[in-house]
Motif scaffolding. Structure first.
Motif, PDB file in Angstrom:
ATOM      1  N   ILE A 157       0.832  -1.203   0.000  1.00  0.00           N
ATOM      2  CA  ILE A 157       0.000   0.000   0.000  1.00  0.00           C
ATOM      3  C   ILE A 157       0.865   1.250   0.000  1.00  0.00           C
ATOM      4  CG2 ILE A 157      -1.617   1.361   1.411  1.00  0.00           C
ATOM      5  CD1 ILE A 157      -2.777  -1.424   2.327  1.00  0.00           C
ATOM      6  N   LEU A 158       1.922   1.236   0.800  1.00  0.00           N
ATOM      7  CA  LEU A 158       2.802   2.400   0.921  1.00  0.00           C
ATOM      8  C   LEU A 158       3.879   2.464  -0.161  1.00  0.00           C
ATOM      9  CD1 LEU A 158       3.180   2.445   4.794  1.00  0.00           C
ATOM     10  CD2 LEU A 158       1.901   4.069   3.384  1.00  0.00           C
ATOM     11  N   GLY A 159       3.952   1.426  -0.978  1.00  0.00           N
ATOM     12  CA  GLY A 159       4.956   1.416  -2.037  1.00  0.00           C
ATOM     13  C   GLY A 159       6.364   1.218  -1.517  1.00  0.00           C
ATOM     14  N   LEU A 160       6.504   0.389  -0.493  1.00  0.00           N
ATOM     15  CA  LEU A 160       7.797   0.144   0.144  1.00  0.00           C
ATOM     16  C   LEU A 160       8.115  -1.348   0.122  1.00  0.00           C
ATOM     17  CD1 LEU A 160       7.172   2.160   3.443  1.00  0.00           C
ATOM     18  CD2 LEU A 160       8.517   2.928   1.489  1.00  0.00           C
ATOM     19  N   SER A 161       9.368  -1.661   0.374  1.00  0.00           N
ATOM     20  CA  SER A 161       9.720  -3.057   0.623  1.00  0.00           C
ATOM     21  C   SER A 161       9.281  -3.382   2.044  1.00  0.00           C
ATOM     22  CB  SER A 161      11.232  -3.256   0.486  1.00  0.00           C
ATOM     23  OG  SER A 161      11.900  -2.588   1.552  1.00  0.00           O
ATOM     24  N   VAL A 162       9.158  -4.652   2.360  1.00  0.00           N
ATOM     25  CA  VAL A 162       8.763  -5.055   3.714  1.00  0.00           C
ATOM     26  C   VAL A 162       9.815  -4.568   4.714  1.00  0.00           C
ATOM     27  CG1 VAL A 162       8.299  -7.022   5.228  1.00  0.00           C
ATOM     28  CG2 VAL A 162       7.414  -7.015   2.896  1.00  0.00           C
ATOM     29  N   GLU A 163      11.078  -4.659   4.341  1.00  0.00           N
ATOM     30  CA  GLU A 163      12.149  -4.209   5.239  1.00  0.00           C
ATOM     31  C   GLU A 163      12.031  -2.712   5.514  1.00  0.00           C
ATOM     32  OE1 GLU A 163      12.700  -5.960   2.389  1.00  0.00           O
ATOM     33  OE2 GLU A 163      13.117  -7.908   3.298  1.00  0.00           O
ATOM     34  N   ALA A 164      11.733  -1.923   4.486  1.00  0.00           N
ATOM     35  CA  ALA A 164      11.582  -0.471   4.670  1.00  0.00           C
ATOM     36  C   ALA A 164      10.375  -0.175   5.555  1.00  0.00           C
ATOM     37  CB  ALA A 164      11.451   0.224   3.325  1.00  0.00           C
ATOM     38  N   LEU A 165       9.289  -0.931   5.375  1.00  0.00           N
ATOM     39  CA  LEU A 165       8.111  -0.752   6.228  1.00  0.00           C
ATOM     40  C   LEU A 165       8.459  -1.053   7.678  1.00  0.00           C
ATOM     41  CD1 LEU A 165       4.948  -0.341   6.540  1.00  0.00           C
ATOM     42  CD2 LEU A 165       4.943  -2.834   6.670  1.00  0.00           C
ATOM     43  N   GLU A 166       9.171  -2.153   7.915  1.00  0.00           N
ATOM     44  CA  GLU A 166       9.529  -2.517   9.284  1.00  0.00           C
ATOM     45  C   GLU A 166      10.400  -1.447   9.930  1.00  0.00           C
ATOM     46  OE1 GLU A 166      11.068  -6.458   8.687  1.00  0.00           O
ATOM     47  OE2 GLU A 166       9.051  -7.329   8.638  1.00  0.00           O
ATOM     48  N   SER A 167      11.291  -0.858   9.160  1.00  0.00           N
ATOM     49  CA  SER A 167      12.118   0.234   9.664  1.00  0.00           C
ATOM     50  C   SER A 167      11.249   1.457   9.975  1.00  0.00           C
ATOM     51  CB  SER A 167      13.186   0.583   8.621  1.00  0.00           C
ATOM     52  OG  SER A 167      13.935   1.691   9.025  1.00  0.00           O
ATOM     53  N   LEU A 168      10.309   1.754   9.084  1.00  0.00           N
ATOM     54  CA  LEU A 168       9.392   2.875   9.290  1.00  0.00           C
ATOM     55  C   LEU A 168       8.544   2.651  10.546  1.00  0.00           C
ATOM     56  CD1 LEU A 168       8.386   5.525   7.941  1.00  0.00           C
ATOM     57  CD2 LEU A 168       6.701   4.130   6.748  1.00  0.00           C
ATOM     58  N   LEU A 169       8.055   1.425  10.731  1.00  0.00           N
ATOM     59  CA  LEU A 169       7.278   1.096  11.927  1.00  0.00           C
ATOM     60  C   LEU A 169       8.115   1.254  13.197  1.00  0.00           C
ATOM     61  CD1 LEU A 169       5.255  -2.048  10.795  1.00  0.00           C
ATOM     62  CD2 LEU A 169       4.298   0.128  11.592  1.00  0.00           C
ATOM     63  N   ALA A 170       9.362   0.817  13.147  1.00  0.00           N
ATOM     64  CA  ALA A 170      10.228   0.941  14.322  1.00  0.00           C
ATOM     65  C   ALA A 170      10.429   2.414  14.691  1.00  0.00           C
ATOM     66  CB  ALA A 170      11.573   0.255  14.062  1.00  0.00           C
ATOM     67  N   ARG A 171      10.674   3.263  13.685  1.00  0.00           N
ATOM     68  CA  ARG A 171      10.829   4.698  13.949  1.00  0.00           C
ATOM     69  C   ARG A 171       9.533   5.287  14.493  1.00  0.00           C
ATOM     70  NH1 ARG A 171      13.235   4.531   8.983  1.00  0.00           N
ATOM     71  NH2 ARG A 171      11.573   5.715   7.990  1.00  0.00           N
ATOM     72  N   ALA A 172       8.403   4.872  13.921  1.00  0.00           N
ATOM     73  CA  ALA A 172       7.108   5.387  14.366  1.00  0.00           C
ATOM     74  C   ALA A 172       6.837   4.995  15.816  1.00  0.00           C
ATOM     75  CB  ALA A 172       5.997   4.873  13.457  1.00  0.00           C
ATOM     76  N   ARG A 173       7.138   3.753  16.163  1.00  0.00           N
ATOM     77  CA  ARG A 173       6.917   3.293  17.542  1.00  0.00           C
ATOM     78  C   ARG A 173       7.811   4.051  18.523  1.00  0.00           C
ATOM     79  NH1 ARG A 173       7.067  -2.402  15.078  1.00  0.00           N
ATOM     80  NH2 ARG A 173       4.877  -2.758  14.603  1.00  0.00           N
ATOM     81  N   ARG A 174       9.074   4.271  18.126  1.00  0.00           N
ATOM     82  CA  ARG A 174       9.980   5.049  18.991  1.00  0.00           C
ATOM     83  C   ARG A 174       9.434   6.460  19.190  1.00  0.00           C
ATOM     84  NH1 ARG A 174      14.112   2.446  16.121  1.00  0.00           N
ATOM     85  NH2 ARG A 174      14.346   4.235  14.748  1.00  0.00           N
ATOM     86  N   ASN A 175       8.990   7.082  18.097  1.00  0.00           N
ATOM     87  CA  ASN A 175       8.442   8.438  18.189  1.00  0.00           C
ATOM     88  C   ASN A 175       7.184   8.470  19.054  1.00  0.00           C
ATOM     89  OD1 ASN A 175      10.371   9.785  16.705  1.00  0.00           O
ATOM     90  ND2 ASN A 175       9.299   9.542  14.764  1.00  0.00           N
TER      91      ASN A 175
END
Length: 189
Positions: A157-175
């Motif tokens: 949906i976001l046009g990302l690789s799964v690895e990029a999504l997981e990194s994005l989720l990790a940053r979002a959770r930290r924030n």
């Protein structure tokens, strides 16, 4: 890369019929997807009216493209989420930032698992923290945690690789943790 999700799209027949002008098929698609899309848009935008407009834009785009829909290229639900998120991004870019004290009033009124734990304050703090996240981080959190999309579906949906999504989720959770930590005073902790 053909995933099982792409091949088993339950909406293929309805989209094909809608592309031929079948109003019942179009209505069935709206019934099937509008609530999920509205929930995502409301959480992205914070206002029911804006969310309704974003979802309406997504369905209008579907009707104009339904006749050209290619089964197997992507699941319709994935495409609708993407179009809805793009409509949300457009509205967010056009809006001015909402001050924190105004954002606290945008809490989702729906009861959640935290219902008995000072829910109004907690919901307001979570809504405010989500509203402060960068758009893509907020979208990733909402898709995976509120819309219950798999990481694979959310990445698509976001046009990302799964690895990029997981990194994005990790940053979002930290924030989110950092922002909610700052809100402890509001919660009385």
């Amino acid at each position: 890369f053909e995933s099982r999700e792409r091949m088993d799209d339950p909406d293929t027949e309805l989209v094909t019929r809608a592309g031929r002008g079948d109003r019942a098929a179009a209505a069935a698609l709206v019934r099937r997807h509008s609530a999920k899309l509205f929930t995502l848009a409301r959480r992205m935008l914070g206002a029911d009216g804006d969310a309704e407009d974003a979802v309406q834009d997504a369905f209008l785009k579907l009707w104009t493209h339904a006749a050209r829909w290619r089964p197997g290229a992507a699941r319709l639900e994935t495409w609708l989420y993407r179009v809805t998120l793009n409509a949300c991004y457009d509205r967010l870019r056009a809006k001015r930032p909402v001050p924190l004290d105004e954002a606290l009033e945008l809490a989702d009124a729906a009861p959640g698992p935290d219902q008995g734990l000072d829910a109004p304050k907690l919901a307001a703090a979570v809504a405010a923290a989500l509203a402060e996240l960068p758009e893509r981080q907020r979208a990733a959190i909402l898709l995976c945690h509120h819309q219950e999309q798999t990481n694979i579906a959310a990445a698509e949906i976001l046009g990302l690789s799964v690895e990029a999504l997981e990194s994005l989720l990790a940053r979002a959770r930290r924030n989110l943790r950092a922002r909610l930590g700052e809100a402890r005073d509001l919660l009385g902790d």
